[in-house]
Design a protein around this motif. Structure first.
Motif, mmCIF file in Angstrom:
data_model
loop_
_atom_site.group_PDB
_atom_site.id
_atom_site.type_symbol
_atom_site.label_atom_id
_atom_site.label_comp_id
_atom_site.label_asym_id
_atom_site.label_seq_id
_atom_site.Cartn_x
_atom_site.Cartn_y
_atom_site.Cartn_z
ATOM 1 N N CYS A 1 32.104 43.926 43.240
ATOM 2 C CA CYS A 1 31.620 43.162 44.384
ATOM 3 C C CYS A 1 30.698 44.051 45.208
ATOM 4 N N CYS B 1 32.540 44.540 49.024
ATOM 5 C CA CYS B 1 33.795 45.265 49.279
ATOM 6 C C CYS B 1 34.221 46.173 48.126
ATOM 7 N N VAL C 1 35.392 45.558 45.182
ATOM 8 C CA VAL C 1 36.449 45.118 44.271
ATOM 9 C C VAL C 1 35.864 45.166 42.863
ATOM 10 N N LEU D 1 35.457 42.242 38.033
ATOM 11 C CA LEU D 1 35.281 40.804 38.167
ATOM 12 C C LEU D 1 34.311 40.347 37.083
ATOM 13 N N GLY E 1 34.314 35.226 38.134
ATOM 14 C CA GLY E 1 35.202 35.825 39.128
ATOM 15 C C GLY E 1 34.437 36.391 40.306
ATOM 16 N N LEU E 2 33.268 37.004 40.040
ATOM 17 C CA LEU E 2 32.440 37.539 41.119
ATOM 18 C C LEU E 2 31.934 36.406 42.009
ATOM 19 N N ASP F 1 33.263 33.408 42.436
ATOM 20 C CA ASP F 1 34.398 32.857 43.186
ATOM 21 C C ASP F 1 34.847 33.810 44.303
ATOM 22 N N HIS F 2 34.938 35.090 43.989
ATOM 23 C CA HIS F 2 35.354 36.089 44.978
ATOM 24 C C HIS F 2 34.393 36.102 46.175
ATOM 25 N N CYS F 3 33.100 36.130 45.896
ATOM 26 C CA CYS F 3 32.115 36.176 46.988
ATOM 27 C C CYS F 3 32.145 34.904 47.830
ATOM 28 N N LYS G 1 34.749 33.076 48.335
ATOM 29 C CA LYS G 1 36.006 33.069 49.088
ATOM 30 C C LYS G 1 36.024 34.087 50.225
ATOM 31 N N TYR G 2 35.486 35.297 49.966
ATOM 32 C CA TYR G 2 35.641 36.384 50.939
ATOM 33 C C TYR G 2 34.372 36.784 51.695
ATOM 34 N N HIS G 3 33.213 36.395 51.181
ATOM 35 C CA HIS G 3 31.973 36.903 51.788
ATOM 36 C C HIS G 3 30.943 35.808 52.065
#
Length: 132
Positions: free
Chosen positions: A59, A62, A64, A67, A71-72, A74-76, A78-80
């Motif tokens: 990421c 952050c 992480v 990913l 996944g990258l 989805d992660h971004c 959700k969190y960014h």
């Protein structure tokens, strides 16, 4: 019947039955053998060495790790989602045409538009582009 041969190191002619004893003490023969061993055990060029990892990403916000592309994304999301920091897209940076120094002004828009599918499905990474 005596068969003549010559030493591969010093080219001295001798009976084949004497070759083993001669080879044990012939430094030129021993060099010949070592050169042969080096030539077959020499590290072969590995074309994969400089190929970037295109399967897992870090990421850019952050750090992480591990990913996959989905996944990258989805992660971004959700969190960014609202982070305005310009970052380098790790997916694009791993591509042959990618610029690892380019910071996207709107990474979330970029990742949403450009990375909804996996490049692996559509791209032959080993194909060389034609130069004009």
């Amino acid at each position: 019947e005596a068969t003549e041969t010559s030493c591969k190191g010093c080219n001295k002619k001798m009976n084949i039955s004497k070759l083993r004893v001669h080879a044990a003490s012939c430094s030129k023969y021993q060099n010949y053998v070592m050169d042969g061993i080096k030539s077959v055990t020499k590290e072969q060029p590995q074309h994969n060495r400089d190929v970037p990892n295109r399967f897992t990403f870090v990421c850019p916000y952050c750090r992480v790790q591990n990913l996959d592309q989905e996944g990258l994304v989805d992660h971004c999301k959700k969190y960014h989602l609202t982070d305005p920091t310009p970052v380098v897209c790790p997916i694009c940076a791993s591509m042959p045409w990618g610029d690892p120094g380019y910071r996207s002004a709107n990474f979330m828009e970029h990742i949403h538009r450009r990375h909804r599918f996996s490049y692996d499905t559509f791209v032959d990474y080993s194909a060389r582009s034609e130069e004009h």
